[in-house]
Design a protein around this motif. Structure first.
Motif, PDB file in Angstrom:
ATOM      1  N   ASP A  36       3.127 -47.722 -17.119  1.00 28.39           N
ATOM      2  CA  ASP A  36       2.796 -46.516 -16.357  1.00 28.39           C
ATOM      3  C   ASP A  36       3.865 -45.440 -16.532  1.00 28.39           C
ATOM      4  OD1 ASP A  36       0.447 -47.591 -15.027  1.00 28.39           O
ATOM      5  OD2 ASP A  36       1.826 -48.832 -13.872  1.00 28.39           O
ATOM      6  N   LEU A  37       5.073 -45.869 -16.850  1.00 25.88           N
ATOM      7  CA  LEU A  37       6.195 -44.942 -17.011  1.00 25.88           C
ATOM      8  C   LEU A  37       7.238 -45.587 -17.919  1.00 25.88           C
ATOM      9  CD1 LEU A  37       7.654 -42.293 -16.085  1.00 25.88           C
ATOM     10  CD2 LEU A  37       8.665 -43.648 -14.229  1.00 25.88           C
ATOM     11  N   CYS A  97       2.158 -43.353 -21.789  1.00 22.01           N
ATOM     12  CA  CYS A  97       2.530 -42.985 -20.426  1.00 22.01           C
ATOM     13  C   CYS A  97       3.581 -41.875 -20.457  1.00 22.01           C
ATOM     14  CB  CYS A  97       3.080 -44.212 -19.700  1.00 22.01           C
ATOM     15  SG  CYS A  97       4.593 -44.872 -20.463  1.00 22.01           S
ATOM     16  N   PRO A  98       3.897 -41.283 -19.301  1.00 22.64           N
ATOM     17  CA  PRO A  98       4.974 -40.291 -19.257  1.00 22.64           C
ATOM     18  C   PRO A  98       6.314 -40.907 -19.651  1.00 22.64           C
ATOM     19  CG  PRO A  98       3.650 -40.206 -17.250  1.00 22.64           C
ATOM     20  CD  PRO A  98       3.220 -41.422 -17.992  1.00 22.64           C
ATOM     21  N   GLU A 127       2.602 -36.945  -9.991  1.00 28.58           N
ATOM     22  CA  GLU A 127       1.969 -35.867 -10.762  1.00 28.58           C
ATOM     23  C   GLU A 127       0.895 -36.429 -11.682  1.00 28.58           C
ATOM     24  OE1 GLU A 127       5.069 -33.917 -12.851  1.00 28.58           O
ATOM     25  OE2 GLU A 127       5.821 -32.832 -11.103  1.00 28.58           O
ATOM     26  N   ASN A 128       1.187 -37.572 -12.285  1.00 24.29           N
ATOM     27  CA  ASN A 128       0.235 -38.194 -13.203  1.00 24.29           C
ATOM     28  C   ASN A 128      -1.020 -38.654 -12.471  1.00 24.29           C
ATOM     29  OD1 ASN A 128      -0.131 -38.877 -15.987  1.00 24.29           O
ATOM     30  ND2 ASN A 128       0.025 -41.027 -15.421  1.00 24.29           N
ATOM     31  N   GLU A 181      -3.955 -36.256 -11.733  1.00 22.14           N
ATOM     32  CA  GLU A 181      -4.929 -36.034 -12.798  1.00 22.14           C
ATOM     33  C   GLU A 181      -5.757 -37.299 -13.053  1.00 22.14           C
ATOM     34  OE1 GLU A 181      -2.601 -34.800 -16.104  1.00 22.14           O
ATOM     35  OE2 GLU A 181      -1.868 -32.986 -15.131  1.00 22.14           O
TER      36      GLU A 181
END
Length: 401
Positions: free
Chosen positions: A85-86, A118-119, A184-185, A188
């Motif tokens: 996820d990150l 992922c970010p 933030e992710n 969306e």
């Protein structure tokens, strides 16, 4: 916000590498699952065994290793890139920063950066003069334009003995930035602000207090679907039987035993925007049950059965406007034909069909092959259950919603 999230922690070869061990523990205390990848030089500061022991996962360092334990070890960057996820790199040295900015992938850490979906959060850590150098400034601007998150270093006493900007940020600041990025992710997310009900695992239909009819379902696929819906921002409620996998942290759950229990709980939550019926529900239950254990020498050799509630059909008949209903079909033969008939008969939007004829698919396995079918669409997904669960929901609520 970090509870239940999957984080890759990248550690590059700077003196602040020892602080990454404390960062790992902080993520875990916040409820996240962490895997670690290191550059080869990072081992000069902290041994890989430290991170392996803390994370309970092997540490990814070399793309091609002499100590590979499986034939696909060199593709770990792809698997992890889909899993996370990150991705946080702390510390991120000037060398690793430059490689990422230039698109180089000569070790497992930088290769995983290239594969990540992922970010990415970088925590540049170096001497002050290095941080102020034109090359580092150019690289930072390039990374920011690429959408990569940068957490600037802090001022203070550096390993060189000088004072300047280049220290690894405090752990609480890295965690705060991580939460901000994940939040933030999620904004969306395809399922943000949607209530999602997922059923998982087997039901047990008791004959007497010690005997029951059931099936080999472990709940792995259902829990994977719940986690995937959670990752997409859904407000997920998991209804499960006696499963063999842990429930993701931060997930609302209700445990049931029988098909009747499951039906009653599904009816309570039938107003959800999305319902995913992944549970392996018994089709039959004993017509008569005993409050006491039936002795072997007193038992009848035949068992009278009656049908359980058809929960999926009930949902289809009572489908609400805009609601998405997703069911599962397990067959040993004529898989697609049987699944299509089931989807039409139950009046649901999607049927996810998988065969139990293969050892690499179906009950209790980590992998699966699923054919997703709607009235007009068909697509096959193969791989780890957690990964294909995300792919399926992205397909249903993305391109094909």
């Amino acid at each position: 916000m970090l509870s239940g999230k999957r984080i890759i922690l990248g550690v590059s070869g700077g003196i602040a590498a020892y602080k990454a061990a404390f960062l790992l523990r902080a993520y875990q205390k916040a409820g996240a699952e962490v895997r670690v990848t290191m550059t080869p030089d990072a081992r000069r500061f902290v041994g890989a065994e430290t991170f392996a022991s803390l994370s309970k996962h092997s540490v990814a360092i070399d793309i091609f290793s002499e100590n590979q334990t499986t034939s696909n070890s060199w593709t770990k960057h792809i698997d992890w890139g889909e899993w996370a996820d990150l991705f946080v790199i702390a510390p991120c040295t000037a060398n690793t920063l430059g490689k990422i900015a230039g698109g180089l992938s000569d070790n497992m850490l930088t290769a995983t950066v290239m594969a990540a979906r992922c970010p990415l959060l970088l925590c540049p850590t170096m001497d002050g003069e290095m941080y102020r150098s034109p090359a580092v400034k150019r690289n930072l601007e390039t990374l920011k334009r690429d959408g990569i998150h940068i957490l600037e270093p802090e001022e203070g006493y550096l390993a060189s003995g000088l004072e300047g900007k280049g220290r690894l940020p405090k752990i609480e600041n890295i965690l705060a930035k991580s939460r901000e990025i994940i939040k933030e992710n999620l904004k969306e997310g395809l399922l943000t602000n949607k209530k999602v009900v997922v059923t998982a695992g087997p039901t047990r239909e008791f004959i007497d207090p010690v005997r029951f009819i059931s099936n080999p379902s472990s709940g792995k696929m259902g829990v994977a679907m719940a986690r995937a819906a959670q990752k997409l921002g859904g407000e997920v409620s998991l209804i499960h039987g006696p499963i063999q996998v842990p429930i993701p942290k931060g997930l609302s759950s209700t445990e049931i035993t029988s098909a009747h229990d499951l039906f009653e709980e599904v009816k309570k939550q039938a107003d959800a925007e999305v319902i995913i019926m992944a549970a392996a529900v018994a089709d039959f239950t004993p017509a008569d049950t005993s409050d006491q254990k039936v002795k072997k020498d007193q038992a009848d050799t035949s068992l009278s059965l009656q049908k359980t509630h058809d929960i999926l059909s009930w949902l289809g008949k009572n489908k609400q406007n805009g609601q998405i209903l997703i069911g599962f079909a397990m067959e040993t033969e004529n898989l697609i034909e049987q699944a299509k008939k089931k989807r039409a008969r139950k009046k649901i939007d999607w049927i996810l069909a998988n065969s139990i004829a293969s050892k690499e698919s179906g009950f209790a396995t980590d992998k699966n092959t699923i054919i997703a079918l709607s009235e007009e669409y068909q697509q096959t997904f193969s791989g780890d259950k957690e990964i294909i669960a995300e792919q399926i929901l992205n397909m249903i609520f993305g391109d094909k919603a």
